[in-house]
Design a protein around this motif. Structure first.
Motif, mmCIF file in Angstrom:
data_model
loop_
_atom_site.group_PDB
_atom_site.id
_atom_site.type_symbol
_atom_site.label_atom_id
_atom_site.label_comp_id
_atom_site.label_asym_id
_atom_site.label_seq_id
_atom_site.Cartn_x
_atom_site.Cartn_y
_atom_site.Cartn_z
ATOM 1 N N THR A 19 42.368 42.742 35.643
ATOM 2 C CA THR A 19 42.618 42.613 35.308
ATOM 3 C C THR A 19 42.187 40.482 34.969
ATOM 4 O OG1 THR A 19 44.684 41.564 35.536
ATOM 5 C CG2 THR A 19 44.815 43.962 35.042
ATOM 6 N N ARG A 25 34.869 39.082 33.326
ATOM 7 C CA ARG A 25 33.645 38.381 32.423
ATOM 8 C C ARG A 25 32.679 38.620 33.748
ATOM 9 N NH1 ARG A 25 32.308 32.988 32.820
ATOM 10 N NH2 ARG A 25 34.121 32.306 34.784
ATOM 11 N N VAL A 121 41.160 37.603 43.064
ATOM 12 C CA VAL A 121 42.445 36.908 43.124
ATOM 13 C C VAL A 121 42.527 35.426 43.717
ATOM 14 C CG1 VAL A 121 43.146 39.546 43.174
ATOM 15 C CG2 VAL A 121 43.278 38.029 45.176
HETATM 16 P P1 NAD Z 1 42.824 34.930 37.225
HETATM 17 O O1 NAD Z 1 44.026 33.978 37.258
HETATM 18 O O2 NAD Z 1 42.089 35.685 35.588
HETATM 19 O O3 NAD Z 1 43.060 36.113 37.865
HETATM 20 C C1 NAD Z 1 44.243 37.139 38.903
HETATM 21 C C2 NAD Z 1 43.984 37.922 39.013
HETATM 22 O O4 NAD Z 1 44.970 38.464 40.054
HETATM 23 C C3 NAD Z 1 45.022 38.935 37.402
HETATM 24 O O5 NAD Z 1 44.545 40.082 37.637
HETATM 25 C C4 NAD Z 1 46.020 39.067 38.252
HETATM 26 O O6 NAD Z 1 46.657 40.810 37.723
HETATM 27 C C5 NAD Z 1 45.893 39.498 39.867
HETATM 28 N N1 NAD Z 1 46.802 39.343 40.388
HETATM 29 C C6 NAD Z 1 48.090 37.673 40.535
HETATM 30 N N2 NAD Z 1 49.167 38.291 41.504
HETATM 31 C C7 NAD Z 1 48.752 39.421 41.781
HETATM 32 C C8 NAD Z 1 49.663 40.374 42.467
HETATM 33 N N3 NAD Z 1 50.842 39.137 43.815
HETATM 34 N N4 NAD Z 1 48.892 41.273 42.959
HETATM 35 C C9 NAD Z 1 47.879 41.662 42.524
HETATM 36 N N5 NAD Z 1 47.587 40.802 41.357
HETATM 37 C C10 NAD Z 1 47.685 39.956 41.364
HETATM 38 O O7 NAD Z 1 41.587 34.716 38.229
HETATM 39 P P2 NAD Z 1 40.142 34.654 37.853
HETATM 40 O O8 NAD Z 1 39.073 33.339 37.769
HETATM 41 O O9 NAD Z 1 39.485 35.944 37.576
HETATM 42 O O10 NAD Z 1 39.555 34.325 39.387
HETATM 43 C C11 NAD Z 1 39.872 35.987 40.877
HETATM 44 C C12 NAD Z 1 39.274 34.845 41.961
HETATM 45 O O11 NAD Z 1 37.756 34.713 41.678
HETATM 46 C C13 NAD Z 1 39.667 33.460 42.290
HETATM 47 O O12 NAD Z 1 39.741 33.341 43.175
HETATM 48 C C14 NAD Z 1 39.105 32.369 42.059
HETATM 49 O O13 NAD Z 1 38.597 30.746 42.831
HETATM 50 C C15 NAD Z 1 37.479 32.726 42.123
HETATM 51 N N6 NAD Z 1 36.319 32.598 41.472
HETATM 52 C C16 NAD Z 1 36.169 33.054 39.901
HETATM 53 C C17 NAD Z 1 35.961 32.531 38.943
HETATM 54 C C18 NAD Z 1 35.608 32.724 37.523
HETATM 55 O O14 NAD Z 1 34.413 33.119 36.914
HETATM 56 N N7 NAD Z 1 36.448 32.947 36.891
HETATM 57 C C19 NAD Z 1 34.254 31.958 39.491
HETATM 58 C C20 NAD Z 1 34.180 31.997 41.080
HETATM 59 C C21 NAD Z 1 35.724 32.450 41.819
#
Ligand code: NAD
Length: 485
Positions: A19, A25, A121
């Motif tokens: 989610t 995205r 995550v």
């Molecule tokens: P976000 O905070 O938007 O999403 C986190 C997700 O983890 C959510 O779906 C949430 O429900 C889930 N979550 C949180 N705690 C949880 C738990 N205890 N059990 C199960 N699910 C749980 O984060 P994001 O931006 O989507 O980033 C995710 C990962 O990708 C991170 O490690 C981030 O550094 C990496 N990342 C993200 C991007 C980006 O463009 N958003 C780019 C590069 C790397």
């Protein structure tokens, strides 16, 4: 330009954090597009796990909204949306809890197909999930596990992360994404170098004056301020993306285009990087506020912050090919434009046969642009047309991928489309190996430690960065390329 589509075999994909921002995205749109192109078939199962209290219908609605937001309307046609959504199953799961894992097992196929776990995550859950799926017996030789930056915040934490994964997985099962490597242009850099006879003979210190690698963003850190403030540009961009680009530019030709052959060559480059001992070879900056723009301090919610939103540095590679050729790296927020490129600046001609009135021919630049529009340009000096004397003008051979794709009615694939399919196919060529990540931290760590008592130089929003960054090149009779869109 997009190659013939070969469907991948049936697979299971578990997206933890489905989610979240990355999943909505990037991952969901990428998977949708692979189905629309016929590469992912209806046999794929995508289990979307997150903490939110949703059922499968609720999640499909969220995924459908994500398609409306992040995929253009003309890409959504026929029954593909429905077919795609029907591959998605939602599982409410708190990864820190012992409950729910058996349910996950029940959702997975038992027909020997590959199963990839995508850990979308926060990094603090990487080890937790790796351990949980191992303990509940969800790992076999067909298992793949996918993670993305941040892969540690220093050498020690990166080693610890590698150790945690090594407990349950072979290195060949761990897919560390650097999404820059999934970009068409970056793969084209390898094609340009190793599928053409033209450039490789010139690709060395004898013919190349220097290399500039830039990843400039026009946005600030708003929206992720306190998070970014704990990281900074060096960890967020240089340790991974910029060093990966440097490796692909500088590496020797691998014996084969195969994962370990390519990664061995990249590792050699990282190990040949000279320690950056001279403080004047690195500049860090922080954007200041303007009349209509906030200051870094405000965005970071930390008035005392010394974290850098800009880094420029001069790297040197100690080997025969690159002796004496500086690689200037630069990245920052709130710069003039959003531009990422690798520019290979060739040396001047050794002697001009033309009279002074012709003006000296400009040296050639090969620019490999990753964004905004992916493509490759080669600047050349030609005669200014007309009956006047021999005067020169600079012109560009422009290989814009968008243009050539438009001619064939195709679109530029997103990096995640390629990378997720590579995970399913079991091809690690475009993923970082654990020792590469550690070698990059080994080089970066001492630079960060050296900053303990220094403050970043301030720069204006919309500029090219702090003055000292211009001096980094000026003092050596060189100039940064314009950060122009
Ligand atoms: P976000 O905070 O938007 O999403 C986190 C997700 O983890 C959510 O779906 C949430 O429900 C889930 N979550 C949180 N705690 C949880 C738990 N205890 N059990 C199960 N699910 C749980 O984060 P994001 O931006 O989507 O980033 C995710 C990962 O990708 C991170 O490690 C981030 O550094 C990496 N990342 C993200 C991007 C980006 O463009 N958003 C780019 C590069 C790397």
């Amino acid at each position: 330009m997009v190659s013939r589509v070969v469907p991948v075999d049936p697979f299971d994909l578990v997206v933890f954090g489905a989610t979240g921002d990355l999943a909505r995205r990037k991952l969901i749109p990428a998977l949708y597009r692979r189905m629309a192109d016929g590469q992912m078939l209806d046999t794929a199962r995508i289990i979307c796990a997150a903490r939110s209290d949703l059922d499968t219908d609720g999640f499909r609605k969220l995924a459908s909204d994500a398609l409306d937001t992040f995929v253009s309307k003309d890409e959504i046609e026929g029954d593909t949306r429905e077919r795609f959504l029907s591959c998605l199953t939602y599982l409410q799961l708190d990864v820190t809890s012992e409950a729910g894992w058996d349910k996950l097992r029940g959702l997975l196929s038992d027909d020997g197909r590959p199963c990839a776990y995508y850990l979308s995550v926060a990094p603090r859950f990487f080890g937790v999930i790796a351990e949980a799926i191992r303990k509940v017996g969800l790992v076999d030789e067909q298992t793949r596990i996918v993670i993305e930056k941040p892969l540690g915040r220093d050498l020690e934490s990166a080693r610890e992360l590698n150790r945690q994964f090594a407990e349950g997985f072979a290195e060949s099962q761990v897919y560390r994404i650097d999404h820059y490597l999934g970009k068409e242009t970056v793969q084209n850099l390898m094609a340009l170098r190793f599928a053409n006879a033209l450039f490789e003979p010139l690709w060395n210190a004898q013919h190349i004056d220097h290399v500039q690698i830039t990843a400039a963003e026009s946005v600030g850190i708003e929206g992720r301020g306190p998070y970014y403030d704990n990281v900074g540009a060096m960890r967020d961009m240089v340790q991974n993306h910029l060093l990966q680009l440097l490796c692909l530019t500088a590496m020797e030709p691998p014996s084969h285009f195969e994962p370990d052959a390519v990664r061995d060559e990249k590792l050699k480059v990282l190990r040949a990087l000279q320690p950056l001992n001279d403080p004047s070879d690195v500049v860090r900056g922080q954007y200041r506020g303007g009349t209509s723009t906030s200051a870094y301090h405000d965005d970071a919610e930390n008035p005392e912050s010394r974290t850098e939103s800009f880094v420029a540095l001069k790297a040197t590679i100690s080997n025969w090919r690159w002796a004496g050729v500086p690689f200037y790296l630069r990245t920052g927020k709130r710069l003039r434009n959003r531009v990422s490129e690798i520019a290979i600046q060739f040396k001047d001609i050794p002697h001009s046969i033309f009279s002074a009135s012709a003006a000296a021919p400009k040296s050639n630049v090969l620019a490999i642009r990753l964004q905004p529009d992916e493509g490759i340009t080669l600047s050349m000096t030609i005669k200014d047309p007309g009956p006047g004397g021999m005067r020169f003008k600079e012109t560009e051979l422009d290989m814009s991928f968008a243009d050539s794709l438009a001619l064939t009615g195709k679109r530029m694939p997103d990096a995640y489309e390629r990378l997720i399919m590579d995970v399913i196919r079991g091809d690690q060529t475009l993923f970082m190996r654990g020792d590469e990540v550690e070698a990059a931290w080994s080089w970066v760590d001492p630079i960060i430690h050296g900053w303990q008592n220094s403050v970043p130089s301030l720069y204006d929003s919309g500029s090219s960065g702090p003055e000292d960054s211009l001096m980094l090149l000026h003092r050596e009779g060189r100039r940064w390329r314009e950060i122009s869109a």
